[in-house]
Write a protein that holds these residues in place. Sequence first.
Motif, PDB file in Angstrom:
ATOM      1  N   TRP A   9       3.218  14.974  -0.837  1.00  0.00           N
ATOM      2  CA  TRP A   9       3.869  13.502  -1.915  1.00  0.00           C
ATOM      3  C   TRP A   9       4.335  12.612  -1.456  1.00  0.00           C
ATOM      4  N   TYR A  31       0.806  11.611  -4.052  1.00  0.00           N
ATOM      5  CA  TYR A  31       0.791  11.500  -5.970  1.00  0.00           C
ATOM      6  C   TYR A  31       1.990  10.963  -6.045  1.00  0.00           C
ATOM      7  N   PRO A  87       6.588  11.440  -6.281  1.00  0.00           N
ATOM      8  CA  PRO A  87       7.264  12.400  -7.933  1.00  0.00           C
ATOM      9  C   PRO A  87       8.480  12.719  -7.236  1.00  0.00           C
ATOM     10  N   SER A  88       9.489  12.303  -8.558  1.00  0.00           N
ATOM     11  CA  SER A  88      10.943  12.235  -8.675  1.00  0.00           C
ATOM     12  C   SER A  88      10.719  14.605  -8.517  1.00  0.00           C
ATOM     13  N   ALA A 135       9.814  16.589 -11.183  1.00  0.00           N
ATOM     14  CA  ALA A 135       8.339  17.405 -11.714  1.00  0.00           C
ATOM     15  C   ALA A 135       7.978  18.341 -10.716  1.00  0.00           C
ATOM     16  N   LEU A 183       3.782  21.202  -8.758  1.00  0.00           N
ATOM     17  CA  LEU A 183       3.500  19.922  -9.498  1.00  0.00           C
ATOM     18  C   LEU A 183       3.597  19.621 -10.523  1.00  0.00           C
ATOM     19  N   GLY A 184       3.814  18.564 -11.966  1.00  0.00           N
ATOM     20  CA  GLY A 184       3.707  18.900 -13.180  1.00  0.00           C
ATOM     21  C   GLY A 184       3.859  20.325 -13.907  1.00  0.00           C
ATOM     22  N   ASN A 185       2.502  21.490 -13.755  1.00  0.00           N
ATOM     23  CA  ASN A 185       3.056  22.592 -14.387  1.00  0.00           C
ATOM     24  C   ASN A 185       2.346  23.847 -12.726  1.00  0.00           C
TER      25      ASN A 185
END
Length: 61
Positions: free
Chosen positions: A30, A33, A36-37, A40, A54-56
């Motif tokens: 975590w 990267y 991130p909140s 995400a 994370l992200g997609n």
Amino acid sequence: MLAPADNGWQVRQGGPRRLWDAVETAVAIWEEYGSPSTAAFGVTASRDAQLIWLGNPNGPQ
């Protein structure tokens, strides 16, 4: 069991899986990267697996 110690915190692990090691690994990833909140992250669940990403869905898992 989590308890204060002179040089930080002392953790005693038991059972078939070392859960605190998994927590430390997850926190390190975590932080790697950019911390991130929670917005995400996503979850994909199927009959055979559950993935947190994370992200997609093709992002880091």
